[in-house]
Design an enzyme around this catalytic site. Structure first.
Site, PDB file in Angstrom:
ATOM      1  N   HIS A   1     -34.233   1.990  -1.651  1.00 57.42           N
ATOM      2  CA  HIS A   1     -33.469   3.161  -2.074  1.00 57.42           C
ATOM      3  C   HIS A   1     -32.930   3.936  -0.871  1.00 57.42           C
ATOM      4  CE1 HIS A   1     -32.094   5.618  -5.354  1.00 57.42           C
ATOM      5  NE2 HIS A   1     -32.535   6.721  -4.768  1.00 57.42           N
TER       6      HIS A   1
ATOM      7  N   ARG B   1     -29.366   3.158  -0.067  1.00 61.33           N
ATOM      8  CA  ARG B   1     -28.372   3.899  -0.856  1.00 61.33           C
ATOM      9  C   ARG B   1     -28.108   5.256  -0.212  1.00 61.33           C
ATOM     10  NH1 ARG B   1     -26.269   5.222  -6.085  1.00 61.33           N
ATOM     11  NH2 ARG B   1     -27.087   7.183  -6.911  1.00 61.33           N
TER      12      ARG B   1
ATOM     13  N   HIS C   1     -23.532  10.255  -9.252  1.00 61.85           N
ATOM     14  CA  HIS C   1     -24.316  11.467  -9.477  1.00 61.85           C
ATOM     15  C   HIS C   1     -23.633  12.317 -10.552  1.00 61.85           C
ATOM     16  CE1 HIS C   1     -26.277  11.369  -5.214  1.00 61.85           C
ATOM     17  NE2 HIS C   1     -26.935  10.652  -6.097  1.00 61.85           N
TER      18      HIS C   1
ATOM     19  N   TYR D   1     -27.054  15.431   0.821  1.00 68.67           N
ATOM     20  CA  TYR D   1     -26.700  14.679   2.023  1.00 68.67           C
ATOM     21  C   TYR D   1     -26.108  15.566   3.107  1.00 68.67           C
ATOM     22  CZ  TYR D   1     -27.690  10.811  -0.992  1.00 68.67           C
ATOM     23  OH  TYR D   1     -28.339   9.960  -1.848  1.00 68.67           O
TER      24      TYR D   1
END
Length: 309
Positions: A252, A255, A278, A287
């Protein structure tokens, strides 16, 4: 659901059916919802001294909610998990209030505990490339090595969840310029395919000894069945240990790396939100926090005043 009234059991079942049909919730999500609401109803049964029919549920007070939350925390449940349970209870109550015609303010006004949101731990570009190179060395069987590289490349190069990568079928090969991905909640999105990902999948398909039908899974286990995601996690763990990377370097994390590297390259936040699938921009905005944290780290390391110079 011992002790919970038949009316409450029936209402819970109908709500779960609605979540499954209308919201497209997965089987795991439905079971989590069921457990969360059953736990709440069981507490109210004991708290109020007997099975609670729908009428009694309408009379739940702010104090009752505080009691449930305190008892849940005392049982060892952390803030993040309690917030999830409260969200499920509120959703159930909102649905129930609309159908039964009562005011659910006491439940809906309960405030979730604050918790520190964990920031994703992306890999640096060089580390991500090193992982892919190392993954290829984990199997002596060429087609298995090619398969693992193809999956890992899709996670990093296209930002797919591992379930999305393993959900591809034979009809998806050879990979097109853009993939239509069905993500959480049945939501679909278009994801551009990088040449490196297409080449990795082509190599795997050419070597795979099992017939790849249009309807069957693209990625196969050694016996020909659908590939278990735990195998990819295991291969990633081996590569991670050999490279000396931290335990956060998981499938993960690739990603997350995809998103962070796009952001570093000047990618638009809403475009990245669309690529990741999302539902909320706030999820993608995590992020930017990662990026800012890294900038502060670099600043503290390099700036003369930060180092006491």
């Amino acid at each position: 659901m011992t002790g919970i009234s038949p009316a409450c059991r029936d209402a819970l079942g109908r709500w779960l059916d609605a979540q499954r049909a209308l919201a497209g919730a997965s089987g795991n999500t439905i079971e989590a919802y069921r457990g969360d609401v059953v736990g709440f109803l069981a507490f109210m049964t004991a708290h109020r001294g007997g099975p609670q029919g729908l009428g009694a549920l309408e009379r739940i007070t702010t104090g009752d909610m505080r009691g449930w939350m305190a008892a849940t925390r005392a049982g060892g449940v952390g803030s993040r998990s309690l917030a999830r349970k409260l969200s499920a209870v509120k959703s159930f109550y909102r649905w129930l209030a609309e159908r039964e015609g009562f005011e659910p303010t006491a439940v809906l006004s309960a405030r979730a505990p604050k918790f520190q949101r964990k920031l994703p731990r992306p890999l640096a570009r060089d580390a991500a490339r090193a992982v892919i190179d190392r993954v290829e060395l984990q199997s002596v069987t060429p087609w298995v090595a090619a398969r693992d590289v193809a999956v890992i490349t899709l996670l990093w190069g296209c930002g797919l969840r591992i379930s999305e990568a393993l959900g591809l079928t034979g009809a998806d090969a050879p990979l097109p310029d853009s993939l239509r991905i069905t993500g959480k909640g049945g939501k679909q999105r278009m994801v551009p395919v990088l040449p490196a990902a297409r080449d990795a999948v082509d190599r795997y398909v050419a070597l795979c000894p099992h017939p790849l039908t249009r309807e069957g899974p693209l990625f196969r286990g050694v016996r020909g069945g659908a590939l278990n995601p735990r195998l990819i996690s295991g291969v990633m763990a081996q590569a991670r240990m050999q490279l000396g990377l931290p335990a956060t370097a998981t499938p993960h994390a690739l990603r997350h790396s995809f998103a962070t590297h796009l952001l570093d390259a000047g990618g638009d936040l809403r475009a990245i939100q669309s690529l990741l699938g999302h539902a909320s921009l706030s999820t993608t905005q995590v992020y930017t926090a990662v990026d800012n944290a890294r900038l502060i780290e670099v600043y503290n390391r390099a700036h003369p005043r930060a180092n006491g110079g």
